[in-house]
Every structure is written in structure tokens, then in C-alpha cells.
Design an enzyme around this catalytic site. Structure first.
Site: not given
Length: 546
Positions: A127, A129, A323, A325, A353, A355, A379, A408, A431, A458, A460, A489
Site C-alpha cells: 500500500g 506510495d 499501475k 506508483k 499514480d 498520490n 492519477e 479517490e 470510492d 478506486h 484496494g 482497480e
């Protein structure tokens, strides 16, 4: 400790086990302030003996007072105690069960032989980023019970990253008076009104409105209501939505603040037009599922060996959309993107992405240097609140064939409205737990349809895949009627903790068949991973203390 009435299934009414003179103790964690059920019980007599010198403080909240009339008795005839029937109203009880904070572990670090079941996600880089380097995937979890004796419960979650989850729990508890003792039929019969009641509380909205912690809490509560409704109807949530007539569906949406872009009449017309071919699209979903992409291969904290192994495994499993990061270090991004592009080949789809890492000029400059890897989108290139910044980035990157994707962390439907008006995105990402549950997501799906912008949700986190699959399958069948430039995703973490986990087949989400919103967690997982008193966290915190 504080005193509250109700229980978690052991007993009905204000007391515990049917005894109105006994109550359940709730313990407050000295470390984070979160409230957790202690499992202990005391009598009113022992309560009266707790004086100023007592090490514990007791508060007898009025809404949970054991002296109040127990639900279901003759003095409260609206609570039905008869066996459930199709027409029997279902009332939410005082049983408002809310674990304080959840942090989950994974089954092991990808690419290693060891298992780390007692480790939070941050220890494995899962997870991670450019902005969230050490997330412990967590959730606030709501369980709604009713006075109907068929045992149906509604489960709701909202996703967090660890610290702060206890704040969301406090916000959920603050919303409780709007839910307790309500008939489910009354709620869904005026769902727009109920949504507005939650989001327009004259005091709570001051810490929003419709954004931040209080809106995350709203999502958790409403997700539980939708789960309960779908279960009562005996349908998975996507099917509940698909089978609604346009007028009923639209009646669930609060159009306040968006009528300059989408009116109730326009929404009904969009849904009516999408009736054509609806049956065939539903059959298509049931046969082939909704296309997905994977983020599991390229978290920023993964070493190259892990990245290569996971990409290789994903290719063998049939994944064609990946995808990666980016955003922390340009030269490292170039190296990692080259590695991934070489592995997946030129024909596969690659997304990036950031973030929210960059300023607007920085985003344009950075992505210009990453354009050689042919990303479909970048993203969250900048602050999720910067509508005009996203528009500027989108305009600058269009000649390079790079689209902008975001959503997101969009607060609400108003931000989405403005992003669409400003032509600030090419891909819209809803989301299931950031917006106000299904209700608000419906309005965003309809606005995206009007602006002809593809929705790529989004997912995960803890349960996000389980939830959002319902929304995007509904979108295809009843709203967009298109799969062009659309995908959802997928992150291959933590599904083992859910009673009805997602089913991925040939890189596609297969429509859930079990009734509800797929939000229910396994009891053993709930018990073991509860923070800070679950077995997993006790072991970890003890080890850290040593």
C-alpha cells in the site's frame, strides 16, 4: 470505562441477556482513547457504588439507560416481536456494535518464504506510495441489528490507514441517534431525506460539511444500511440497484448543490434511455465480469526483485493492465517504469499514480519525462482539492496522450461536479467509502454519464474491492452501457478476512451472488485483528515494547 446498553447478539433490549438491570462495560484504551467492548458486566448496584475515588468513570447515557422501556414491550408497540414476514417492518435496535479501530496484517511479504501474520501492512511495504509511506490498512466497522428475529445484520465499513481510525469511530457514534430506533422501511422509503438528515445535522455539519472524518463516518453508517436492505431483499447490492425503476433509484439521491449540472428529471431520463439492452448487459456481466487492472505489483516500497516477481506472476494470470506508483524520486521512477514496461511489453496498458505528491508545474514537468513509457493516465498528480490545477495539468498533458485520473480523495459530489465542468479529468475514480455511500456515488455515476467521462473506480484497501465492484457493475448495466476505456482497480490484499470476498476470473470482477453489499467480515478475523486488543496487535505491540 463507560456504560452503554445493548449487546452484540447475546441479549435484546437495554440490558444484557434480557436483564434490564445489567449493562455491558465499554473500556477506553488509555493509548488512543478508542472505546472497546470489555465483555464484562456489572449490576446497577455496583454502578451506584462507583464514586469519585473509583479508578473508572461511568456515564449512563440517556439513550441507553437501563431504566428506559425495553424495546418490543407493550409500551412500545412499534417494535415487532412476531416472527418476521415479508411485510414486517425492521427497526434498528440499540445494538450499535462498533469495534474501535482495525489494522490488518498480510499473509506474508511477497517474494519471501516467511509469513508475518502478526505484522501490519506497513512492515511489508504493502500500500505504500509517494505520500503514504507506511500505511497500516484499517477500517471503522459498523454492525446494525434490528428487532426482527431472522438474524439479518447490516455491516458497514470505511477505509483508513491506521492512526485516526478512532476519530472516525467517534464520528460514527455521534451519528448513532439518527439511526437507532428507525424502521428500515422508513429509511429506504425516504432515502434522500435520511441521507440529508445524516449530512445536515445542525452541529455535526460544522466539522464537514460532507467532507473529512464526518463524511467517512456517514459512509460507514450508510454502507451498513444498504447492506441490510439488500439482504432483506435477498439480492446482491448491484442487483438491488439494477432492478430498481428509475424513479425509485433517483429518489435515493440528494441533488442539492448539483442541479446546475444534473437535475432529477435528467437523471431519470439517463436511466430510462439505458433500459435498452439492459438485460443483455447483465448477462454479459454474469458470463464475463467487469474488466480490472492490478496495482499489487508496483507499490513504491517494493524492491525490484519483488516487483519483477509479482509482474511475472500477474502476466501468467492473464493481467493486461498495470499501475505503478510514482512521485518520490524522478530517476527512480524512470528506472522502475522502464523495468515494468520492459516486462509487460508495449501492448499492455500502463497507468501511473502520484498520490497528490506534486505542485502543478512539477506534475507537468515530471510526467513529460515519464511520457516515453506511454502511460494511459497519471492519477492524483496534485492536491485533490485543486480543480483548476487538475485542469491545467490535463490540458498540458493531452498532447502527450496522457490523461488525468482522480477521485479517490474527492470530498463529495460537488468536487466531482466542478472537475467535470472544468474538464479537469479524463478518467473519473469513485470510492465506495470516501463519498456518502451508494447514495452519493449514484449522483457521480450519472454526472459522469452526462459528461461522457469513463468511470474507473478506486479500490484496494480494506474491503474497497468488495464494495466498489457492486457500483461499477451496476454502472455498466444501468447507466454507462459501455466498457470503452473503463476498468476497475484490484489489489490482492486482505480479501481472506471477508465472508464474501471478491472473485476475479481472467482479470475481471465476477458479479457477487450473495445477498448484501459484501461488507461482512469473518468473526475470527475481527477478533484477532482488532486494535489494540486483538491477538495480532497484542503480539506486535508487546514485541515493540521489548
Amino acid at each position: 470505562m463507560v456504560l452503554e446498553g445493548g449487546g452484540t447478539g447475546e441479549g435484546r433490549g437495554r440490558g444484557v441477556g434480557g436483564d434490564p438491570e445489567r449493562v455491558r462495560l465499554v473500556e477506553q484504551c488509555p493509548r488512543c482513547g478508542a472505546e472497546t467492548w470489555s465483555g464484562k458486566r456489572v449490576s446497577q448496584g455496583s454502578l451506584s457504588r462507583a464514586g469519585p475515588s473509583s479508578p473508572s468513570k461511568f456515564h449512563n447515557f440517556p439513550e441507553f439507560s437501563s431504566a428506559a422501556t425495553p424495546p418490543g414491550c407493550a409500551a412500545n408497540p412499534r417494535r415487532l416481536r412476531a416472527p418476521p414476514s415479508p411485510c414486517a417492518p425492521r427497526r434498528v435496535q440499540q445494538t450499535w456494535w462498533l469495534p474501535s479501530a482495525w489494522a490488518w496484517c498480510t499473509a506474508g511479504s511477497p517474494g519471501s518464504q516467511s509469513t508475518t501474520c502478526a505484522s501490519p501492512t506497513s512492515l511489508g511495504g504493502h500500500g505504500s506510495d509517494a505520500m503514504h509511506t507506511d500505511p497500516d490498512y484499517s477500517a471503522a466497522y459498523v454492525v446494525l441489528e434490528t428487532d426482527v428475529e431472522d438474524g439479518l445484520k447490516g455491516y458497514g465499513i470505511t477505509f483508513t490507514l491506521g492512526r485516526g481510525t478512532e476519530v472516525v469511530v467517534c464520528a460514527v457514534n455521534a451519528l448513532a441517534p439518527h439511526v437507532l430506533n428507525k424502521d428500515l422501511g422508513d429509511i429506504v422509503g425516504d432515502f434522500r431525506g435520511f441521507y440529508r438528515q445524516l449530512t445536515s445535522d445542525g452541529q455535526l455539519r460544522w466539522i464537514g460539511p460532507e467532507k473529512g472524518v464526518v463524511h467517512l463516518a456517514t459512509a460507514a453508517v450508510l454502507n451498513a444500511v444498504w447492506d441490510l436492505w439488500a439482504k432483506q431483499e435477498g439480492k446482491p447490492l448491484w442487483k438491488l440497484l439494477v432492478d430498481m425503476d428509475p424513479q425509485t433509484l433517483v429518489s435515493c439521491i440528494d441533488f442539492r448543490y448539483i442541479t446546475d449540472v444534473l437535475t432529477e428529471e435528467e437523471a431519470c431520463e439517463i436511466l430510462r434511455q439505458s433500459q435498452v439492452g439492459k438485460k443483455e448487459r447483465e448477462e454479459q456481466m454474469l458470463a464475463h465480469g467487469y474488466p480490472a487492472y492490478t496495482t499489487s505489483c508496483a507499490w513504491l516500497g517494493y524492491p525490484d526483485a519483488t516487483l519483477k516477481q509479482l509482474c511475472s506472476e500477474a502476466l501468467k494470470d492473464g493481467w493486461t493492465r498495470f499501475k505503478v506508483k510514482v512521485g518520490a524520486d524522478l530517476q527512480d521512477d524512470i528506472r522502475r517504469c522502464r523495468l515494468i514496461r520492459n516486462m509487460i511489453g508495449p501492448e499492455k496498458t500502463l497507468m501511473m499514480d502520484a498520490n497528490q505528491r506534486w505542485d502543478v508545474p512539477e506534475a507537468v514537468e515530471w510526467m513529460t519525462k515519464l511520457a516515453e513509457f506511454k502511460p494511459l493516465w497519471i492519477e492524483e498528480p496534485t492536491s485533490p482539492d485543486d480543480i483548476l490545477g487538475h485542469a491545467a495539468i490535463s490540458k498540458a498533458l493531452a498532447p502527450l496522450g496522457i490523461g488525468v485520473a482522480t477521485g479517490e480523495q474527492c470530498h463529495n459530489r460537488v468536487i466531482f461536479k466542478q472537475l467535470l465542468q472544468a474538464k479537469a479529468l479524463k478518467f473519473l475514480q469513485i470510492d465506495s467509502c470516501r463519498l456518502g455511500s451508494v447514495n452519493e456515488n449514484l449522483s457521480v455515476l450519472l454526472m459522469a454519464k452526462k459528461f461522457d467521462i469513463p468511470v474507473c473506480p478506486h479500490a484496494g484497501g480494506v474491503g474497497l474491492c468488495e464494495l466498489v465492484q457492486h457500483l461499477i457493475i451496476f454502472d455498466f448495466i444501468s447507466v454507462s452501457a459501455s466498457l470503452q476505456d473503463r476498468m476497475c482497480e484490484y489489489v490482492d490484499h486482505l480479501h481472506e478476512h471477508f465472508k464474501y470476498p471478491v472473485l476475479i476470473r481472467e482479470a475481471s470482477y465476477m458479479p457477487p451472488k450473495d445477498a448484501g453489499y459484501s461488507t461482512e467480515m469473518k468473526e475470527d478475523s475481527v477478533k484477532r485483528h482488532r486494535y489494540p486488543d486483538g491477538e495480532v496487535w497484542k503480539k506486535l505491540l508487546t514485541a515493540q515494547g521489548n
